[in-house]
Design a protein around this motif. Structure first.
Motif, PDB file in Angstrom:
ATOM      1  N   TYR A  29      13.892  -6.844   3.079  1.00 61.76           N
ATOM      2  CA  TYR A  29      14.160  -5.661   3.914  1.00 61.76           C
ATOM      3  C   TYR A  29      15.343  -4.857   3.372  1.00 61.76           C
ATOM      4  O   TYR A  29      15.312  -3.632   3.358  1.00 61.76           O
TER       5      TYR A  29
ATOM      6  N   CYS B 202      11.151  -7.746  10.955  1.00 62.21           N
ATOM      7  CA  CYS B 202       9.827  -7.161  10.753  1.00 62.21           C
ATOM      8  C   CYS B 202       8.856  -7.709  11.795  1.00 62.21           C
ATOM      9  O   CYS B 202       9.165  -8.644  12.520  1.00 62.21           O
TER      10      CYS B 202
ATOM     11  N   TYR C  60       9.694   2.299   3.873  1.00 57.97           N
ATOM     12  CA  TYR C  60       9.002   1.068   4.241  1.00 57.97           C
ATOM     13  C   TYR C  60       9.739   0.261   5.318  1.00 57.97           C
ATOM     14  O   TYR C  60       9.221  -0.747   5.785  1.00 57.97           O
TER      15      TYR C  60
ATOM     16  N   ASN D 194      10.311   0.468   8.493  1.00 55.28           N
ATOM     17  CA  ASN D 194       9.588   0.184   9.741  1.00 55.28           C
ATOM     18  C   ASN D 194       8.149  -0.254   9.489  1.00 55.28           C
ATOM     19  O   ASN D 194       7.367  -0.382  10.421  1.00 55.28           O
ATOM     20  N   ASN D 195       7.810  -0.464   8.241  1.00 52.14           N
ATOM     21  CA  ASN D 195       6.442  -0.846   7.888  1.00 52.14           C
ATOM     22  C   ASN D 195       6.419  -2.110   7.032  1.00 52.14           C
ATOM     23  O   ASN D 195       5.619  -2.239   6.117  1.00 52.14           O
ATOM     24  N   LEU D 196       7.315  -3.030   7.342  1.00 51.60           N
ATOM     25  CA  LEU D 196       7.357  -4.327   6.683  1.00 51.60           C
ATOM     26  C   LEU D 196       6.761  -5.352   7.642  1.00 51.60           C
ATOM     27  O   LEU D 196       7.150  -5.420   8.811  1.00 51.60           O
ATOM     28  N   TYR D 197       5.800  -6.128   7.147  1.00 50.43           N
ATOM     29  CA  TYR D 197       5.095  -7.104   7.984  1.00 50.43           C
ATOM     30  C   TYR D 197       5.102  -8.457   7.305  1.00 50.43           C
ATOM     31  O   TYR D 197       5.014  -8.547   6.075  1.00 50.43           O
TER      32      TYR D 197
ATOM     33  N   SER E 195       0.883  -1.166   0.000  1.00 47.53           N
ATOM     34  CA  SER E 195       0.000   0.000   0.000  1.00 47.53           C
ATOM     35  C   SER E 195       0.918   1.211   0.000  1.00 47.53           C
ATOM     36  O   SER E 195       2.137   1.065  -0.040  1.00 47.53           O
TER      37      SER E 195
ATOM     38  N   LEU F  96       3.469  -5.926   2.969  1.00 44.61           N
ATOM     39  CA  LEU F  96       3.122  -7.171   3.641  1.00 44.61           C
ATOM     40  C   LEU F  96       3.674  -8.326   2.819  1.00 44.61           C
ATOM     41  O   LEU F  96       3.477  -8.374   1.607  1.00 44.61           O
TER      42      LEU F  96
ATOM     43  N   GLU G 216       1.735   2.933   2.414  1.00 43.53           N
ATOM     44  CA  GLU G 216       2.456   3.034   3.678  1.00 43.53           C
ATOM     45  C   GLU G 216       3.160   1.761   4.116  1.00 43.53           C
ATOM     46  O   GLU G 216       4.087   1.817   4.906  1.00 43.53           O
ATOM     47  N   ARG G 217       2.701   0.593   3.635  1.00 43.91           N
ATOM     48  CA  ARG G 217       3.188  -0.670   4.188  1.00 43.91           C
ATOM     49  C   ARG G 217       3.484  -1.696   3.113  1.00 43.91           C
ATOM     50  O   ARG G 217       2.904  -1.675   2.038  1.00 43.91           O
TER      51      ARG G 217
ATOM     52  N   PHE H  64      -3.523  -1.701  12.177  1.00 45.95           N
ATOM     53  CA  PHE H  64      -3.937  -0.891  11.030  1.00 45.95           C
ATOM     54  C   PHE H  64      -5.117  -1.488  10.271  1.00 45.95           C
ATOM     55  O   PHE H  64      -5.617  -0.896   9.329  1.00 45.95           O
TER      56      PHE H  64
END
Length: 187
Positions: A68, A108, A75, A77-80, A38, A43, A40-41, A124
């Motif tokens: 990573y 992550c 991104y 700090n926004n990796l899941y 997205s 996944l 912001e992130r 989120f």
């Protein structure tokens, strides 16, 4: 939970889209993984069909580390990593292992998804969390203080305390303004 459920969830409301993983010099397809992005992130999605395969999830951590290293800085700090478990087992052993995996924040944040309700633990995605953010803490704080003071304060001081609290919580008046308001109410 089936991976199709997560795919539908991500593509419908959440503004995520499946992207080509070669952009980041990683072949996630080889590891049965998908990358969703997205604004912001990022996944990374992986489905485990057996308990044995899930117990070897740490092998995928190296792949995630490679992702990573190649993603844009915004991104980082926004990796899941979403781990979808499509087998049914709720033993204490598996619950303990799930807890251990979710607490592992190396590289992550990881989320284990076994049931639809597990989506609610992802901040989120959780609409109720957004509602809680809009909760009026100042009003609740004021009400609790005033209730406590009503029981212990004389009536003439209570009005002055109410004025001070209201002024403090509603505007940025100076201390002098507060004292003037308090003095004018006494007369």
């Amino acid at each position: 939970m089936e991976i199709e459920t997560i795919r539908a969830f991500l593509s419908n409301d959440k503004k995520f889209r499946l992207i080509e993983d070669r952009i980041f010099n990683v072949d996630l397809y080889q590891y049965d993984m998908e990358m969703w992005v997205s604004g912001e992130r990022i996944l990374v999605l992986k489905e485990y069909k057996t308990k044995t395969a899930f117990y070897r999830w740490l092998n995928e951590q190296a792949v995630i580390a490679s992702v990573y290293q190649n993603i844009p800085y915004r991104y980082k700090n926004n990796l899941y990593f979403f781990i979808v478990l499509s087998f049914e087992e709720e033993s204490l052993e598996i619950q303990s292992f799930i807890n251990q995996v979710e607490r592992n924040n190396k590289i992550c944040r990881k989320y284990i998804l076994m049931k639809d309700i597990d989506l609610e633990k992802i901040p989120f995605f959780n609409e109720s969390l957004i509602d809680r953010i809009e909760f009026d803490y100042a009003e609740r704080f004021k009400d609790r203080i005033l209730k406590a003071l009503e029981e212990k304060t004389l009536d003439n001081n209570l009005e002055r305390i109410k004025i001070i609290i209201n002024s403090y919580l509603t505007d940025n008046s100076s201390e002098e303004d507060l004292l003037k308001k308090g003095d004018s109410n006494e007369n």
